[in-house]
Design an enzyme around this catalytic site. Structure first.
Site, PDB file in Angstrom:
ATOM      1  N   GLY A 173       0.828  -1.207   0.000  1.00  0.00           N
ATOM      2  CA  GLY A 173       0.000   0.000   0.000  1.00  0.00           C
ATOM      3  C   GLY A 173       0.862   1.258   0.000  1.00  0.00           C
ATOM      4  O   GLY A 173       0.497   2.283   0.591  1.00  0.00           O
ATOM      5  N   TYR A 186     -15.004  -2.433   8.259  1.00  0.00           N
ATOM      6  CA  TYR A 186     -13.598  -2.024   8.429  1.00  0.00           C
ATOM      7  C   TYR A 186     -13.129  -2.348   9.850  1.00  0.00           C
ATOM      8  O   TYR A 186     -12.066  -2.937  10.063  1.00  0.00           O
ATOM      9  CB  TYR A 186     -13.522  -0.523   8.150  1.00  0.00           C
ATOM     10  CG  TYR A 186     -12.206   0.162   8.386  1.00  0.00           C
ATOM     11  CD1 TYR A 186     -11.119  -0.057   7.556  1.00  0.00           C
ATOM     12  CD2 TYR A 186     -12.068   1.102   9.425  1.00  0.00           C
ATOM     13  CE1 TYR A 186      -9.929   0.618   7.753  1.00  0.00           C
ATOM     14  CE2 TYR A 186     -10.878   1.784   9.619  1.00  0.00           C
ATOM     15  CZ  TYR A 186      -9.814   1.538   8.789  1.00  0.00           C
ATOM     16  OH  TYR A 186      -8.635   2.216   8.976  1.00  0.00           O
ATOM     17  N   GLY A 238      -0.504   4.809  -0.758  1.00  0.00           N
ATOM     18  CA  GLY A 238      -1.627   5.323   0.043  1.00  0.00           C
ATOM     19  C   GLY A 238      -1.228   6.493   0.935  1.00  0.00           C
ATOM     20  O   GLY A 238      -0.093   6.982   0.889  1.00  0.00           O
ATOM     21  N   GLN A 239      -2.187   6.917   1.783  1.00  0.00           N
ATOM     22  CA  GLN A 239      -1.962   8.118   2.597  1.00  0.00           C
ATOM     23  C   GLN A 239      -0.737   7.954   3.509  1.00  0.00           C
ATOM     24  O   GLN A 239       0.105   8.834   3.587  1.00  0.00           O
ATOM     25  CB  GLN A 239      -3.190   8.445   3.460  1.00  0.00           C
ATOM     26  CG  GLN A 239      -3.092   9.822   4.106  1.00  0.00           C
ATOM     27  CD  GLN A 239      -3.869   9.957   5.409  1.00  0.00           C
ATOM     28  OE1 GLN A 239      -4.411   8.998   5.942  1.00  0.00           O
ATOM     29  NE2 GLN A 239      -3.927  11.163   5.926  1.00  0.00           N
ATOM     30  N   LYS A 279     -10.413  -5.005  11.259  1.00  0.00           N
ATOM     31  CA  LYS A 279      -9.259  -4.574  12.071  1.00  0.00           C
ATOM     32  C   LYS A 279      -9.184  -5.383  13.366  1.00  0.00           C
ATOM     33  O   LYS A 279      -8.117  -5.874  13.732  1.00  0.00           O
ATOM     34  CB  LYS A 279      -9.352  -3.077  12.410  1.00  0.00           C
ATOM     35  CG  LYS A 279      -9.144  -2.136  11.231  1.00  0.00           C
ATOM     36  CD  LYS A 279      -7.735  -2.199  10.691  1.00  0.00           C
ATOM     37  CE  LYS A 279      -7.457  -1.123   9.646  1.00  0.00           C
ATOM     38  NZ  LYS A 279      -6.258  -1.406   8.841  1.00  0.00           N
ATOM     39  N   ASP A 304       2.627  -1.701  -4.470  1.00  0.00           N
ATOM     40  CA  ASP A 304       1.255  -1.181  -4.514  1.00  0.00           C
ATOM     41  C   ASP A 304       0.571  -1.827  -5.726  1.00  0.00           C
ATOM     42  O   ASP A 304       1.242  -2.369  -6.603  1.00  0.00           O
ATOM     43  CB  ASP A 304       1.259   0.353  -4.664  1.00  0.00           C
ATOM     44  CG  ASP A 304      -0.057   0.982  -4.198  1.00  0.00           C
ATOM     45  OD1 ASP A 304      -0.086   1.560  -3.104  1.00  0.00           O
ATOM     46  OD2 ASP A 304      -1.066   0.867  -4.919  1.00  0.00           O
TER      47      ASP A 304
HETATM   48  C1  AKB Z   1     -10.838   6.152   8.842  1.00  0.00           C
HETATM   49  O1  AKB Z   1     -11.411   7.211   9.140  1.00  0.00           O
HETATM   50  O2  AKB Z   1     -11.390   5.204   8.273  1.00  0.00           O
HETATM   51  C2  AKB Z   1      -9.386   5.992   9.247  1.00  0.00           C
HETATM   52  C3  AKB Z   1      -9.252   5.349  10.575  1.00  0.00           C
HETATM   53  C4  AKB Z   1      -9.524   6.097  11.810  1.00  0.00           C
HETATM   54  O3  AKB Z   1      -8.902   4.201  10.634  1.00  0.00           O
HETATM   55  N1  AKB Z   1      -8.740   7.263   9.240  1.00  0.00           N
END
Ligand code: AKB
Length: 316
Positions: free
Chosen positions: A8, A140, A11-12, A144, A34
């Protein structure tokens, strides 16, 4: 000297992490990867295309580069994940499993970027402990939390050196984030420079943890260099440098741009995600176990962000 493969890399975080790692470990010791061809600084050093779900290619690249460390930054952020949960799960879970397996095959240390999203609405909201109820409610966040546990499993079961951080919203003037819930805290600086005003998709009074990118990059290196005998935790450490709501960041901007105006047009999806996350994290485990000490508070970050963005946006 470490030999590091970064996923990645465009990415940011990756786009700033790669040059930072190269400045510490040497350009030839950091392989950027990437799914997309490199741009800017990334094109300066070793680069290979890699879809993180392709474990075989990951293993070949690790082997050919003789990497001893994998920093796995590829992933889909929270709001984007809710638009296409299957795709987010595929990249964020199957991609991480494939990278973990490749790291196991080559006995690489493995860094995993978790997030404040690994917590949920039943988590204690203020001063959120390191070890507590998680129960996230976004795909997400579920990915995680699951990958935090899987990384711990790889450490316990296979003695793999896995380590991770729960990142708050990260603010940077280099590469804008895409598809996150905390992104407003980056966009606000861009609009402050270009328009003198900002319309926030996050409501007044919504607090989230945040951190300036230089502190995040330093934290990754500090954790990966930490003495393993001092680590009681591994995946993943709470880290944060500040917690604010849109009004407080606007106040900070007004110290530099007095006429700055803040308005609201709240996005229900990103607002509901923000409300499911903690207001502020307890980072004492990170401080005690490996010396986490961020340098930027809100006002210091604001001055630096606005100065750097002005140089870039006004020139452009
Ligand atoms: C998001 O907003 O999805 C990310 C994070 C806090 O993981 N910046």
């Amino acid at each position: 000297m470490k030999r590091i493969l970064v996923t990645g890399a465009g990415g940011q975080i990756g786009s700033e992490l790669v040059p930072y790692l190269r400045s510490i470990y040497g350009e030839s010791n950091v392989l950027a990867t990437d799914v997309k061809a490199p741009e800017g600084d990334l094109a300066q050093g070793p680069f290979d295309l890699l879809d993180v779900r392709d474990g075989r290619r990951a293993s070949e690249l690790i082997g050919a580069f003789k990497a001893d460390t994998v920093i796995h930054m590829a992933g889909i952020l929270s709001a984007k994940g809710e638009e296409n949960p299957n795709f987010a799960w595929d990249i964020n879970v199957n991609g991480t499993v494939a990278m973990l397996e490749a790291a196991r095959e080559h006995r690489c240390a493995f860094f995993f970027p978790s997030s404040i999203a690994a917590f949920g609405p039943t988590t204690p909201r203020v001063n959120t402990p390191q070890d507590t109820i998680q129960r996230p409610t976004t795909v997400y966040g579920i990915a995680k939390a699951s990958m935090e546990m899987l990384c711990d499993y790889y450490h316990l079961k296979f003695n793999l050196d896995t380590r991770g951080l729960r990142f708050p919203g990260l603010i940077s003037y280099v590469t804008p984030p895409g598809g996150g819930t905390t992104d407003y805290a980056v966009h606000i600086y861009y609009d402050a420079i270009t328009k003198g005003s900002y319309t926030s998709f996050i409501a007044k009074g919504t607090y989230m943890d945040m951190m300036y990118m230089p502190d995040a990059l330093e934290a990754i290196v500090q954790l990966m260099e930490a003495d393993p005998s001092k680590l009681k935790h591994r995946n993943a450490f709470n880290i944060s440098a500040m917690s604010f709501d849109p009004e407080e960041i606007a106040q900070s901007i007004r110290k530099v741009i007095p006429d700055f105006k803040l308005e609201y047009d709240v996005d229900p999806l990103r607002q509901s995600i923000a409300e499911s996350w903690p207001d502020s994290l307890d980072c004492s485990a990170a401080r005690e176990e490996w010396g986490f000490a961020p340098k930027y508070d809100l006002d210091r970050m604001t001055v630096h962000m606005l100065e750097k963005l002005k140089e870039r946006l006004v020139k452009a």
